[in-house]
Write an enzyme that holds these catalytic residues in place. Structure first.
Site, PDB file in Angstrom:
ATOM      1  N   LYS A 255      32.384  34.911  36.900  1.00 18.32           N
ATOM      2  CA  LYS A 255      32.665  34.531  35.516  1.00 18.32           C
ATOM      3  C   LYS A 255      33.142  33.080  35.512  1.00 18.32           C
ATOM      4  O   LYS A 255      33.811  32.632  36.451  1.00 18.32           O
ATOM      5  CB  LYS A 255      33.750  35.458  34.954  1.00 18.32           C
ATOM      6  CG  LYS A 255      34.107  35.225  33.496  1.00 18.32           C
ATOM      7  CD  LYS A 255      35.121  36.269  33.034  1.00 18.32           C
ATOM      8  CE  LYS A 255      35.549  36.062  31.602  1.00 18.32           C
ATOM      9  NZ  LYS A 255      36.508  37.106  31.148  1.00 18.32           N
TER      10      LYS A 255
ATOM     11  N   SER B  40      38.710  42.647  28.121  1.00 15.69           N
ATOM     12  CA  SER B  40      37.556  41.813  28.446  1.00 15.69           C
ATOM     13  C   SER B  40      36.682  42.333  29.573  1.00 15.69           C
ATOM     14  O   SER B  40      35.606  41.786  29.807  1.00 15.69           O
ATOM     15  CB  SER B  40      38.007  40.390  28.774  1.00 15.69           C
ATOM     16  OG  SER B  40      38.509  39.764  27.620  1.00 15.69           O
TER      17      SER B  40
ATOM     18  N   SER C 112      35.711  39.220  26.966  1.00 15.18           N
ATOM     19  CA  SER C 112      35.199  37.902  27.284  1.00 15.18           C
ATOM     20  C   SER C 112      34.258  37.868  28.481  1.00 15.18           C
ATOM     21  O   SER C 112      33.681  36.821  28.783  1.00 15.18           O
ATOM     22  CB  SER C 112      36.362  36.948  27.542  1.00 15.18           C
ATOM     23  OG  SER C 112      37.128  37.363  28.671  1.00 15.18           O
TER      24      SER C 112
END
Length: 491
Positions: free
Chosen positions: A82, A182, A158
């Site tokens: 990520k 997330s 996210s």
């Protein structure tokens, strides 16, 4: 290896092929890049790729001298980071923001070192909303990430890029973080398994001791339970200087998934504390899951989640914590980059939250920490009565892209947090409490075919309970036969 064969294996399965010499890490990387080329133009989940370090292998499939993969549990498995929460020396970490565009990490974080030691062949990074400050992945810097199940819908956030990449078959498992849902929200939106570990289970160091006052944790999203268990085994444990850490589990999680969970006491919660009511397809999924649990021998009853404070107080305290952490973060990036924090470098919701965070007083901040303590104690007491709490992960199906941006210019920092929590009222309490929780893809909406995630939460440090239950559910109601419309190897 053909692309269709690659996507049929999970990470543990690919590692076994490498260990047996049936495929090399270099061959796996080549197929993973083929998967990126096949699906990423449609979903926009991967923002950068690079040659994976240590992917070169001998003819026998054993990593060559000088790599860190030999004997590692996930040796040769293609992996994506990520774009936030982890740093890899010499690679960009742009946090989904124009403010950090071009930022290059000087050193590996502790977590990156553990990814290397696990043998993962990291070859790129995935999208995130700006500063992971939202639950839809639509950063201005990258453009919107699209859900492989329906390209007009959100992947959640996210860790939306990670989830889209795994669901679409680019990699079997990907790095993810979770400060308010997330990991679980994108997993639910894209039909994946996602477990948020206990606070302190994985080190955040060395550059920070904790993120958002302990609300955030590190983990992954995966298609199978055993992949998440294997990865958490590889990355868990404290590092020197960590402010706190969770006690080591009695057994590796890869062993726990082979154990029966026993007869669990399950409390079922169908409505969140906020304004948004749970939609009918989701309520139906919760009902069917409760029936499945009963059929497996568990004791199931209706419950409530008492956080010890009212919803408005809960939202306000979290807004103070979130924005007070965000404001100096942006200021430090601006100082390092020579850019200004303004509308040319950050999105409207971020800019509003930055301004609001600067107005949070020291007394307000300490008061918010007091609310965090109240919530943690209250949520913890629920596990005196129940082994597991069952809720929807989200109260509705994945929304269309663009929904979160509607009227955003009229919101201040508190208003933005209120909008996020209204759309995801079930997940954040377990971040505040620090307890583990997972989203399991047990259902799908009959009308649209979209996945529906069910959240299970357990007491502090009890990932073992969740992994045992998840493995039982995966066997009883397998989700592997449900695949999105955009998936590598099937187009």
């Amino acid at each position: 290896m053909k692309l269709s064969e690659y996507v049929a294996h999970d990470a543990v399965g690919l590692a076994e092929l490498v260990a047996r010499g049936e495929v090399t890490a270099a061959e796996l990387e080549s197929v993973a890049l083929e998967a990126v080329a096949a699906v990423n133009p449609q979903i926009n989940a991967v923002v950068e790729t690079w040659p994976a370090e240590g992917a070169e292998t001998s003819a026998a499939g054993t990593p060559t001298a000088g790599t860190t993969s030999a004997g590692a549990p996930l040796a040769g498995v293609p992996f994506l980071l990520k774009d936030l929460g982890v740093t890899m020396a010499g690679k960009r970490t742009e946090l989904g923001s124009r403010l950090a565009e071009g930022n290059v990490a000087a050193a590996d974080s502790h977590l990156m070192r553990r990814f290397r030691a696990a043998g993962l062949a990291t070859f790129g990074r995935t999208t995130t909303p700006e500063f992971a400050y939202g639950i839809t992945t639509e950063a201005v810097l990258y453009g919107p990430t699209r859900n492989p199940w329906d390209l007009d819908r959100s992947t959640g956030g996210s860790s939306g890029g990670a989830a889209a990449a795994v669901a679409a078959g680019i990699v079997p498992v990907a790095h993810a973080t979770d400060a308010a849902g997330s990991i679980r929200i994108p997993a639910a939106s894209t039909g994946l398994f996602g477990l948020k570990p206990t606070r302190g289970r994985v080190s955040m160091g060395p550059d920070v001791d904790e993120i958002f006052n302990g609300l955030a944790v590190q983990g992954c999203v995966s298609r199978t339970v055993r992949d998440s268990a294997a990865l958490l085994d590889a990355i868990r444990g404290p590092e020197s200087g960590d402010p706190y850490f969770a006690a080591e589990p009695e057994h590796p999680y890869t062993e726990e998934i082979t154990r029966a969970p026993g007869r669990l006491r399950v409390g079922v919660i169908t409505q969140g504390d906020g304004r948004r009511r749970t939609a009918a397809p989701v309520l139906d999924a919760v009902s069917r899951t409760a029936e499945l649990l009963t059929s497996l021998g568990h004791h199931v009853e209706e419950a409530t989640l008492d956080t010890g404070v009212g919803w408005e107080e809960f939202v306000l305290a979290n807004a103070r914590l979130w924005t007070a952490n965000l404001a100096p973060w942006l200021d430090s990036l601006a100082a390092a980059s020579g850019r200004r924090v303004d509308a040319t470098t950050v999105q409207p919701e971020t800019l509003a939250s930055h301004a609001w965070g600067h107005r949070v007083s020291g007394a307000d901040f300490v008061g918010a920490l007091g609310v965090r303590n109240t919530v943690a104690r209250a949520v913890g007491r629920r596990f005196d009565r129940y082994d597991v709490l069952l809720t929807p992960t989200l109260p509705e199906l994945p929304p269309p892209l663009g929904v979160f941006a509607e009227g955003v210019a009229d919101l201040d920092g508190l208003g933005w947090i209120d909008r996020i929590f209204d759309r995801a009222p079930f997940t954040v309490a377990f971040n505040v409490a620090g307890t583990p929780a997972m989203s399991v893809p047990l259902a799908a909406d009959p009308g649209t075919g979209l996945p529906v995630g069910l959240q299970f939460a357990a007491a502090y440090g009890r990932e073992d309970t969740l992994f045992r239950l998840a493995s039982q559910l995966e066997r009883a109601a397998p989700w592997s036969d449900r695949t999105p419309s955009v998936r590598a190897g099937t187009l």
